[in-house]
Motif scaffolding. Sequence first.
Motif: not given
Length: 445
Positions: A238-245, A263-268
Amino acid sequence: MAILGAIHPILTANLKGDDGWHLQDYVARGGYSALKKILAEKTPPDEIIAEIKASVLRGRGGAGFPTGLKWSFMPRSLPGDKYLVCNTDEGEPGTFKDRDLIRYNPHAVIEGMAIGAYAIGATRGYNYIHGEIWELYQRFEAALDEAHAAGLIGQNIQGSGFGFELFAHHGYGAYICGEETALLESIEGKKGQPRFKPPFPASFGLYGKPTTINNTETFASIPFILKMGGEAFLNLGKPNNGGTKLFSVSGHVERPGNYEIPLGTPFAKLLEMCGGVRGGRKLKAVIPGGSSAPVLPADIIMDCAMDYDAISKAGSMLGSGAVIVMDETTCVVKALERLSFFYHEESCGQCTPCREGTSWLYNIVRRIENGEGRPDDIDLLGSVTSNIMGRTVCALGDAAAMPVQGFLRHFKDEFLYHIEHKTCLVPKEAQWAGSGFHKRREALP
């Protein structure tokens, strides 16, 4: 194999467990194609750095600093040696992702470092590997030997005229050596203690020369960014949070392990991938970014996305991506006692606020847990953390203070209950059942 699941796998794509780490396996997956293309086409370093900036790859070791921006700080035109250093000193409790990258995908780290060296003008590099994972140090050395034999590391790589020598450096297990300047001191053969900044490593780093330091996962991401393009990598997140982690999930979940998610995937969603809370119990709290990150209660974390900005807005840090899950059987006072003991033990002693303050924190929390708490201990803990925060050479003091502040912010009532009733709010029987230790003991022959 600790890598248990992925959404849009990048770092974990096509891994074959413990048999797929060799050079031939990595090349079969498209490995070293990015490096070979750069060298064959003599891609200008500025173009590479621009692509990394476009990807919005943020440092995966904890601070989340933009990688492309960090690379741009290197004074490439300055004559003399320049160094590139990989930080695989993964000592943050709850974190175990980087060792799996070294175990299963070491050539991605090597290729990423070679590309980084080309981009910043470094001709020498070191991978500082945590002292308690000796067998993975040996694996990285074996991968380096393969890369050398294939002409992918060393002098005049692929006949391009570019040379980069890369070495593995074995650490000694000290948590403080995960701090970048303490790591440099250790490589130089000195006691691993942080340096004052400024000067920063980009101007005065290893052996007094310009140095760029990145995390293992950061380097492993570089080849994939250059193959797919910076914008495509950014769009995975997502913006300002590129790629996977990569997230290291431990604690009270059914399937602990490493999970690669955008990045940006919901914790749930991450919790669901881990099989949910162990035993179907109720979620109580989560430490979202390694032991130094402030804890978040269930009602906050369940509404959070797993990215730097969302976790920061919620009052914690994404940090190293170590997610420590605690269910309803957890005594938070006991949990904080264990964390405080760690920082008390690992303080290097250079700074008085950290050396003395971490001891104070541990002793106060320990007496609360042992039924000896005093009515003024809550205020005293707040005072001690305030006198540590921002008053030390490195961030270890802050790392010791923030967990205390987080637990008191969200679970103050449990600390007050301990002080007033001289016992845990969570019954000992529930803690014993939640630990699962009795089941493991019964399973012994």
